[in-house]
Scaffold this motif. Structure first.
Motif, mmCIF file in Angstrom:
data_model
loop_
_atom_site.group_PDB
_atom_site.id
_atom_site.type_symbol
_atom_site.label_atom_id
_atom_site.label_comp_id
_atom_site.label_asym_id
_atom_site.label_seq_id
_atom_site.Cartn_x
_atom_site.Cartn_y
_atom_site.Cartn_z
ATOM 1 N N VAL A 20 11.876 -70.180 68.210
ATOM 2 C CA VAL A 20 12.193 -71.383 67.452
ATOM 3 C C VAL A 20 12.729 -70.931 66.103
ATOM 4 O O VAL A 20 12.086 -70.139 65.417
ATOM 5 N N HIS A 36 1.921 -79.499 76.177
ATOM 6 C CA HIS A 36 2.684 -80.459 75.368
ATOM 7 C C HIS A 36 2.587 -81.875 75.908
ATOM 8 O O HIS A 36 3.498 -82.679 75.717
ATOM 9 N N LYS A 39 3.873 -86.283 74.796
ATOM 10 C CA LYS A 39 5.241 -86.598 74.390
ATOM 11 C C LYS A 39 6.191 -86.166 75.504
ATOM 12 O O LYS A 39 5.925 -85.186 76.204
ATOM 13 N N ILE A 41 9.300 -84.414 77.330
ATOM 14 C CA ILE A 41 10.000 -83.144 77.136
ATOM 15 C C ILE A 41 11.279 -83.174 77.977
ATOM 16 O O ILE A 41 11.239 -83.526 79.158
ATOM 17 N N ASN A 62 21.177 -80.067 69.566
ATOM 18 C CA ASN A 62 20.660 -79.692 68.251
ATOM 19 C C ASN A 62 21.117 -80.676 67.176
ATOM 20 O O ASN A 62 20.333 -81.072 66.314
ATOM 21 N N LEU A 65 18.897 -83.809 67.303
ATOM 22 C CA LEU A 65 17.448 -83.653 67.487
ATOM 23 C C LEU A 65 16.668 -84.815 66.878
ATOM 24 O O LEU A 65 15.616 -85.193 67.388
ATOM 25 N N ALA A 69 13.570 -86.925 68.353
ATOM 26 C CA ALA A 69 12.324 -87.025 67.581
ATOM 27 C C ALA A 69 11.955 -88.493 67.325
ATOM 28 O O ALA A 69 10.778 -88.849 67.366
ATOM 29 N N GLU A 74 10.860 -83.972 72.752
ATOM 30 C CA GLU A 74 11.317 -82.627 72.398
ATOM 31 C C GLU A 74 12.336 -82.170 73.427
ATOM 32 O O GLU A 74 12.322 -82.630 74.564
ATOM 33 N N TRP A 76 13.741 -78.596 75.162
ATOM 34 C CA TRP A 76 13.590 -77.154 75.342
ATOM 35 C C TRP A 76 14.772 -76.655 76.161
ATOM 36 O O TRP A 76 15.038 -77.162 77.258
ATOM 37 N N GLN A 97 16.109 -76.230 68.286
ATOM 38 C CA GLN A 97 15.230 -76.520 69.419
ATOM 39 C C GLN A 97 14.726 -75.211 70.034
ATOM 40 O O GLN A 97 15.390 -74.187 69.937
#
Length: 159
Positions: A20, A36, A39, A41, A62, A65, A69, A74, A76, A97
């Motif tokens: 990260v 996680h 939330k 993903i 990116n 983001l 949010a 999130e 990944w 990210q």
């Protein structure tokens, strides 16, 4: 090749090393999907760091983001390159990210997106806050990627 997991079932759990980028600092740590919960993903499988379409895809995610949010999600990125490659890629493009490394292609195979000679199919899986797979898109050719608007609309539909 394994098939992709079905919608409505728990997403295959995994732990992968990742990076990260925060400002100019890079943190390396493990990422476990089940850790996680709570939330949504977005798992964005992409073929390679610093390739034209992958760079456009990861930069697009990116750059937005904040939209992810704002709805509690999130993103990944997952590819077969190692952490050193991910670190250079993130620093070169300012990617904030997490980028996860799957050089053994274990998770790529779990999600059924591997290709024998080419690495993997560009794919996106949406895992809800309870860890259930709710949406997926697996590209045939991988020359295009799912837009932020498409992904955020799918996430918003979970609420």
């Amino acid at each position: 090749m394994a098939s992709t997991p079905d919608l409505g079932v728990p997403a295959p759990d995994f732990t992968l090393p990742g990076i990260v980028l925060s400002g100019t600092e890079v943190e390396r740590r493990d990422f476990t999907l089940s850790a996680h919960r709570g939330k949504p993903i977005v798992l964005a499988f992409y073929p390679g760091d610093d390739t034209p379409v992958c760079t456009k895809q990861m930069c697009a995610y990116n750059n937005e983001l904040e939209k992810f949010a704002d709805i509690g999600a999130e993103v990944w990125g997952i590819s077969p390159q190692d952490l050193d490659s991910h670190e250079k890629f993130a620093q070169r493009h300012g990617l904030q990210q997490p980028l996860l490394a799957d050089p053994a292609k274990t998770v790529i195979q779990q999600y059924g997106v591997g290709l024998k000679a080419l690495g993997l199919k560009r794919s996106v899986f949406l895992v809800d806050a309870e860890g259930v797979l709710r949406w997926k898109h697996v590209a045939t050719l991988g020359l295009k990627f799912q837009s932020v608007d498409t992904l955020t609309a799918q996430i918003a539909a979970l609420a």
